[in-house]
Design a protein around this motif. Structure first.
Motif: not given
Length: 324
Positions: A290-310
């Motif tokens: 659950l810690v690893i899955t939560g970490s993955l869910l944590t970085i998804v918004p940041l990756i999406a923000a960088f890709l959309l605003l690149q």
């Protein structure tokens, strides 16, 4: 006879002295070396560098391999993490069940941490960006006494790490009774010296002084000139500063660690660390999956923000790099 022979000898000597017509061309062609055509490099045909390619490949591996490990490990159960290779999938695919368990574990505390993080980012990073815009515009387009001193203070603040100010900030907030509240995380996040400096540099190059003078001649006040004329030109720089402050607030760990005691106000970074530390306590649940899955869910918004605003982010970083 004598004239004939003299003429013959003269023409013969001239004939023998003069080389064939093809000789000068052959000699000239051999004496002049062929020049290699210089290869021109442009933006569409950049110069190739083996060393730069190798270094870029190493950076790519260093960046991508942990992300690949995180994605693969999020598909495993607790038992699968111990029984399988780190960079390959286990026999059972448990990504969806891990996501469900992450959101429902401990009465859905992960959702509370996610909302807390969004609150800190919205007020902290958003406020820091707005203050950086105002301060950068004022420092770039207005002259006032002490401007050089402000510049020195901003540069000095950029060089000071945030961890060095965490303890004094805690002592100050403790006397004001703001510790263990969201304001203890939001208020320090409003200060971004690097964002202020970046907006200062960007506003200097992006906003022509003539455009501001034309707006003032037309009767526009300073507030209207800023919001109607200057602010649209600052859009790439605003996006860049917003991304930097968002990442800094989203990944903030040390400041909430010393400011917050109530788990209900934890951000994601502190909450996932608390889950991870359960394995070290007597009778605590071991929930590394659950810690690893939560970490993955944590970085998804940041990756999406960088890709959309690149697009805006790259143009904002390049602003001011070329002097016309």
């Amino acid at each position: 006879m004598s004239s004939t022979s003299g003429t013959s000898s003269t023409s013969g000597s001239a004939t023998s002295a003069s080389p064939p017509a093809s000789a000068p061309a052959t000699g000239t062609a051999k004496s002049v070396p062929r020049l290699r055509k210089r290869r021109e490099h442009s933006a569409g045909r950049p110069k190739r560098s083996v060393l730069l390619t190798v270094l870029t490949g190493l950076v790519l591996v260093y960046t991508v391999v942990p992300l690949i490990w995180l994605v693969i490990s999020a598909t495993k159960t607790q038992e699968g993490l111990a029984d399988s290779s780190g960079l390959w999938f286990a026999d059972d695919f448990a990504l969806w069940s891990n996501i469900h368990d992450t959101f429902t574990y401990h009465d859905g505390i992960f959702v509370r941490w996610l909302l807390n993080t969004l609150l800190y980012v919205g007020l902290g990073a958003g406020g820091a960006t707005f203050l950086a815009i105002l301060g950068g515009y004022a420092l770039a387009k207005f002259n006032f006494p002490g401007k050089r001193g402000v510049f020195a203070v901003v540069i000095g603040a950029v060089a000071v790490p945030g961890t060095a100010l965490a303890v004094p900030t805690f002592l100050m907030f403790s006397k004001m009774g703001l510790t263990d509240t969201p304001w203890a995380v939001i208020i320090p996040s409003l200060v971004s010296p690097f964002g202020l400096y970046l907006m200062w540099v960007f506003a200097t190059e992006a906003i022509p002084v003539e455009l501001l003078e034309a707006a003032r001649i037309d009767g526009a006040g300073e507030a209207r000139t800023f919001f109607k004329v200057a602010l649209p030109l600052l859009a790439p720089g605003i996006v860049t500063v917003l991304l930097f402050t968002t990442v800094a607030t989203w990944n903030n760990y040390f400041l909430p660690l010393i400011m917050l005691k109530d788990p209900d106000w934890y951000p994601l970074t502190l909450g996932l660390d608390a889950w991870n530390n359960q394995a070290q306590t007597i009778g605590g649940d071991v929930i590394f999956n659950l810690v690893i899955t939560g970490s993955l869910l944590t970085i998804v918004p940041l990756i999406a923000a960088f890709l959309l605003l690149q697009k805006y982010w790259q143009s904002g970083l390049a602003a001011g790099s070329v002097k016309e």
